[in-house]
Design a protein around this motif. Structure first.
Motif, PDB file in Angstrom:
ATOM      1  N   ARG A 318       0.802  -1.224   0.000  1.00 50.09           N
ATOM      2  CA  ARG A 318       0.000   0.000   0.000  1.00 50.09           C
ATOM      3  C   ARG A 318       0.839   1.281   0.000  1.00 50.09           C
ATOM      4  O   ARG A 318       0.498   2.227  -0.743  1.00 50.09           O
ATOM      5  N   PRO A 319       1.926   1.387   0.767  1.00 49.23           N
ATOM      6  CA  PRO A 319       2.686   2.645   0.718  1.00 49.23           C
ATOM      7  C   PRO A 319       3.160   3.001  -0.684  1.00 49.23           C
ATOM      8  O   PRO A 319       3.131   4.180  -1.074  1.00 49.23           O
ATOM      9  N   VAL A 320       3.593   2.016  -1.459  1.00 53.41           N
ATOM     10  CA  VAL A 320       4.061   2.291  -2.814  1.00 53.41           C
ATOM     11  C   VAL A 320       2.889   2.669  -3.722  1.00 53.41           C
ATOM     12  O   VAL A 320       2.967   3.628  -4.494  1.00 53.41           O
ATOM     13  N   LEU A 321       1.800   1.910  -3.642  1.00 56.33           N
ATOM     14  CA  LEU A 321       0.629   2.230  -4.460  1.00 56.33           C
ATOM     15  C   LEU A 321       0.113   3.637  -4.147  1.00 56.33           C
ATOM     16  O   LEU A 321      -0.287   4.377  -5.053  1.00 56.33           O
ATOM     17  N   THR A 322       0.132   4.004  -2.879  1.00 54.33           N
ATOM     18  CA  THR A 322      -0.338   5.334  -2.479  1.00 54.33           C
ATOM     19  C   THR A 322       0.596   6.413  -3.014  1.00 54.33           C
ATOM     20  O   THR A 322       0.159   7.440  -3.548  1.00 54.33           O
ATOM     21  N   GLU A 323       1.892   6.185  -2.908  1.00 59.32           N
ATOM     22  CA  GLU A 323       2.867   7.159  -3.401  1.00 59.32           C
ATOM     23  C   GLU A 323       2.704   7.392  -4.900  1.00 59.32           C
ATOM     24  O   GLU A 323       2.834   8.526  -5.381  1.00 59.32           O
ATOM     25  N   TYR A 324       2.382   6.340  -5.646  1.00 56.44           N
ATOM     26  CA  TYR A 324       2.233   6.452  -7.088  1.00 56.44           C
ATOM     27  C   TYR A 324       0.815   6.839  -7.510  1.00 56.44           C
ATOM     28  O   TYR A 324       0.534   6.914  -8.712  1.00 56.44           O
ATOM     29  N   GLY A 325      -0.071   7.054  -6.555  1.00 50.30           N
ATOM     30  CA  GLY A 325      -1.432   7.472  -6.869  1.00 50.30           C
ATOM     31  C   GLY A 325      -2.290   6.369  -7.473  1.00 50.30           C
ATOM     32  O   GLY A 325      -3.264   6.662  -8.182  1.00 50.30           O
ATOM     33  N   GLU A 326      -1.980   5.110  -7.161  1.00 48.83           N
ATOM     34  CA  GLU A 326      -2.677   3.982  -7.787  1.00 48.83           C
ATOM     35  C   GLU A 326      -3.482   3.142  -6.810  1.00 48.83           C
ATOM     36  O   GLU A 326      -4.174   2.201  -7.222  1.00 48.83           O
ATOM     37  N   PHE A 327      -3.439   3.476  -5.537  1.00 52.83           N
ATOM     38  CA  PHE A 327      -4.057   2.617  -4.532  1.00 52.83           C
ATOM     39  C   PHE A 327      -5.558   2.463  -4.743  1.00 52.83           C
ATOM     40  O   PHE A 327      -6.093   1.349  -4.756  1.00 52.83           O
ATOM     41  N   GLU A 328      -6.275   3.551  -4.925  1.00 52.40           N
ATOM     42  CA  GLU A 328      -7.730   3.475  -5.052  1.00 52.40           C
ATOM     43  C   GLU A 328      -8.150   2.706  -6.297  1.00 52.40           C
ATOM     44  O   GLU A 328      -9.078   1.895  -6.264  1.00 52.40           O
ATOM     45  N   ARG A 329      -7.467   2.945  -7.397  1.00 56.70           N
ATOM     46  CA  ARG A 329      -7.837   2.239  -8.628  1.00 56.70           C
ATOM     47  C   ARG A 329      -7.565   0.746  -8.500  1.00 56.70           C
ATOM     48  O   ARG A 329      -8.365  -0.079  -8.952  1.00 56.70           O
ATOM     49  N   VAL A 330      -6.442   0.389  -7.896  1.00 57.45           N
ATOM     50  CA  VAL A 330      -6.126  -1.028  -7.704  1.00 57.45           C
ATOM     51  C   VAL A 330      -7.182  -1.676  -6.829  1.00 57.45           C
ATOM     52  O   VAL A 330      -7.695  -2.766  -7.146  1.00 57.45           O
ATOM     53  N   CYS A 331      -7.550  -1.041  -5.742  1.00 62.31           N
ATOM     54  CA  CYS A 331      -8.570  -1.606  -4.846  1.00 62.31           C
ATOM     55  C   CYS A 331      -9.910  -1.752  -5.558  1.00 62.31           C
ATOM     56  O   CYS A 331     -10.582  -2.785  -5.434  1.00 62.31           O
ATOM     57  N   ARG A 332     -10.302  -0.726  -6.294  1.00 62.53           N
ATOM     58  CA  ARG A 332     -11.600  -0.756  -6.976  1.00 62.53           C
ATOM     59  C   ARG A 332     -11.661  -1.894  -7.993  1.00 62.53           C
ATOM     60  O   ARG A 332     -12.641  -2.653  -8.061  1.00 62.53           O
ATOM     61  N   THR A 333     -10.613  -2.013  -8.792  1.00 60.19           N
ATOM     62  CA  THR A 333     -10.614  -3.047  -9.826  1.00 60.19           C
ATOM     63  C   THR A 333     -10.524  -4.447  -9.223  1.00 60.19           C
ATOM     64  O   THR A 333     -11.236  -5.362  -9.653  1.00 60.19           O
ATOM     65  N   LEU A 334      -9.672  -4.628  -8.224  1.00 62.81           N
ATOM     66  CA  LEU A 334      -9.546  -5.951  -7.615  1.00 62.81           C
ATOM     67  C   LEU A 334     -10.805  -6.340  -6.850  1.00 62.81           C
ATOM     68  O   LEU A 334     -11.181  -7.524  -6.825  1.00 62.81           O
ATOM     69  N   ARG A 335     -11.456  -5.365  -6.249  1.00 66.90           N
ATOM     70  CA  ARG A 335     -12.718  -5.671  -5.565  1.00 66.90           C
ATOM     71  C   ARG A 335     -13.742  -6.181  -6.571  1.00 66.90           C
ATOM     72  O   ARG A 335     -14.421  -7.195  -6.352  1.00 66.90           O
ATOM     73  N   ARG A 336     -13.856  -5.495  -7.697  1.00 71.68           N
ATOM     74  CA  ARG A 336     -14.784  -5.936  -8.743  1.00 71.68           C
ATOM     75  C   ARG A 336     -14.410  -7.312  -9.274  1.00 71.68           C
ATOM     76  O   ARG A 336     -15.261  -8.188  -9.458  1.00 71.68           O
ATOM     77  N   TRP A 337     -13.119  -7.544  -9.483  1.00 72.15           N
ATOM     78  CA  TRP A 337     -12.652  -8.806 -10.041  1.00 72.15           C
ATOM     79  C   TRP A 337     -12.897  -9.968  -9.078  1.00 72.15           C
ATOM     80  O   TRP A 337     -13.310 -11.049  -9.487  1.00 72.15           O
ATOM     81  N   CYS A 338     -12.649  -9.736  -7.794  1.00 72.75           N
ATOM     82  CA  CYS A 338     -12.891 -10.786  -6.803  1.00 72.75           C
ATOM     83  C   CYS A 338     -14.377 -11.122  -6.712  1.00 72.75           C
ATOM     84  O   CYS A 338     -14.754 -12.294  -6.578  1.00 72.75           O
ATOM     85  N   ARG A 339     -15.225 -10.119  -6.790  1.00 72.67           N
ATOM     86  CA  ARG A 339     -16.669 -10.386  -6.731  1.00 72.67           C
ATOM     87  C   ARG A 339     -17.134 -11.181  -7.942  1.00 72.67           C
ATOM     88  O   ARG A 339     -18.025 -12.030  -7.847  1.00 72.67           O
ATOM     89  N   GLN A 340     -16.547 -10.912  -9.094  1.00 72.47           N
ATOM     90  CA  GLN A 340     -16.910 -11.669 -10.294  1.00 72.47           C
ATOM     91  C   GLN A 340     -16.328 -13.075 -10.277  1.00 72.47           C
ATOM     92  O   GLN A 340     -16.829 -13.968 -10.979  1.00 72.47           O
ATOM     93  N   GLY A 341     -15.294 -13.276  -9.499  1.00 76.75           N
ATOM     94  CA  GLY A 341     -14.689 -14.596  -9.421  1.00 76.75           C
ATOM     95  C   GLY A 341     -13.541 -14.816 -10.376  1.00 76.75           C
ATOM     96  O   GLY A 341     -13.041 -15.932 -10.491  1.00 76.75           O
ATOM     97  N   GLY A 342     -13.128 -13.771 -11.087  1.00 77.17           N
ATOM     98  CA  GLY A 342     -11.996 -13.898 -11.995  1.00 77.17           C
ATOM     99  C   GLY A 342     -12.366 -14.499 -13.333  1.00 77.17           C
ATOM    100  O   GLY A 342     -13.518 -14.839 -13.618  1.00 77.17           O
TER     101      GLY A 342
END
Length: 399
Positions: A318-342
């Protein structure tokens, strides 16, 4: 974290392998050599053939943001799809072929691949598989080797996140990533051993070449390895994934993993030495169940819901993702992907509508080239509550 590279994140690049299929039958079809002139005219050396004539590969240039990765992925997919379409072929990203007789796959006329076939013989038929490879710039080969030690515990989680190959030889294997199982039939595939240093790596590699277990160093097909021709560490563990947004997010997630590992290496930490049986078991569980099941916590030795392992991974970087401004997008996409089951779940959902594997190929093709067909989300009547993903990926609200 960025001090290793100056004022910007290290560049990341993605290589994707696609299957070519015939428009009518949807079976895998030879055609890499035929479409090469048109695809190369657009992509240059970022397009190439693969082991078999029914496969091709395309590469992004080095990218600095998730938006750049996504943009190049969609552009190169469009270029390859157009070249294929001119010859009555389509492309799709999947870890294994859905339709087609594997024994009829024709080896590409390339000296290197012909040498590989002479070495591995009938086993090359099992190598009719397609993957997503991610390159991340590192300071040197020593760092690339030691970064691999730190990534080894998380490789099964990446298998689960990318699992997109439930079908093989026109049947459901019961696995989410059959590509992972098929790849391990060759001698130098899967997770790399623990290496104490670059010298240790070079000694092992030399021994494998002496035993003729590889044709050349480029065929050390470990899931993490120093690249032979670029100053990068290459992560090769993932299936080819049809959803370009997911691929882009996985690429920057892996970059954050590498940067996090580099910071630990710079402090003298060479990474954990995992018991090989634990790691191999974690691979097997991830390949079998994908995102819909439990996985092995390789460090703690516990069996946990896969979504918890994904959350642990995101929390670790998370510290690296936050520094690069990517944390929220990564969480949003992975949350959607996990709910769909991949990818494996959506492939099976496509098959479940009519019990026709041609529908799976059509759905994969549509999602690979970005057609608005709804492949990314199974129809409402095929969705069921999934207790495994009842909790979201960690976000700013859940720390």
């Amino acid at each position: 974290m960025t001090a290793v590279f100056g004022d910007q994140p290290p560049p990341v690049g993605v290589e994707e392998e696609y299957f070519l299929t015939a428009v009518g039958s949807r079976t895998v079809a030879d055609g890499a050599s035929r479409i090469s002139p048109q695809a190369t005219a657009v992509l240059g050396d970022r397009f190439s053939g693969e082991l078999m004539e029914c496969q091709v590969e395309a590469k992004t240039p080095p990218c600095f943001t998730v938006e750049q990765v996504h943009g190049h992925l969609t552009a190169m997919r469009d270029a390859v799809a157009r070249a294929a379409g001119a010859h009555g072929l389509r492309i799709h990203a999947s870890g294994t072929p859905v339709l087609g007789v594997l024994g009829s796959a024709r080896l590409r006329d390339d000296p290197r691949y012909l040498a590989a076939h002479a070495t591995f013989r009938a086993r090359t038929e099992g190598a009719v598989i397609s993957a997503t490879h991610v390159h991340v710039q590192v300071p040197g080969r020593e760092e690339a080797v030691l970064v691999g030690n730190h990534l080894r515990p998380w490789l099964p989680t990446l298998v689960a996140l990318s699992a997109n190959s439930p079908f093989w030889a026109e049947r459901d294997t019961g696995y989410a990533s059959w590509r992972t199982m098929a790849a391990h039939a060759l001698p130098v595939f899967g997770p790399p051993p623990y290496f104490s240093s670059l010298d240790h790596y070079d000694q092992v590699a030399a021994g494998l070449r002496e035993a003729e277990a590889v044709v050349d160093e480029g065929m050390l097909f470990w899931d993490v390895r120093p690249c032979t021709h670029l100053p990068t560490v290459e992560i090769r563990v993932m299936d080819a994934v049809a959803d370009a947004e997911v691929v882009a997010v996985l690429a920057v997630l892996i970059r954050a993993m590498v940067v996090t590992a580099l910071a630990r290496v710079s402090k003298g930490d060479t990474g954990p030495e995992l018991p090989e049986p634990v790691l191999s078991t974690a691979y097997w569980r991830a390949a079998r169940d994908g995102l819909r099941g439990h996985g092995v916590d390789t460090v703690g030795g516990r069996l946990l819901p896969v979504h918890e392992l994904v959350t642990q991974l995101v929390r670790d970087v998370r510290p690296v993702l936050t520094e690069y401004g990517e944390f929220e997008r990564v969480c949003r996409t992975l949350r959607r992907w996990c709910r769909q089951g991949g990818g494996a779940t959506v492939q099976r959902a496509a098959f479940g509508r009519r019990g026709d594997l041609r529908d799976v190929v059509d759905a994969l093709t549509a999602d690979t080239i970005g057609a608005a067909t709804g492949y990314g989300t199974p129809p409402a009547d095929t969705q069921t509550p999934d207790p495994v993903v009842r909790q979201p990926i960690a976000t700013t609200e859940s720390r």
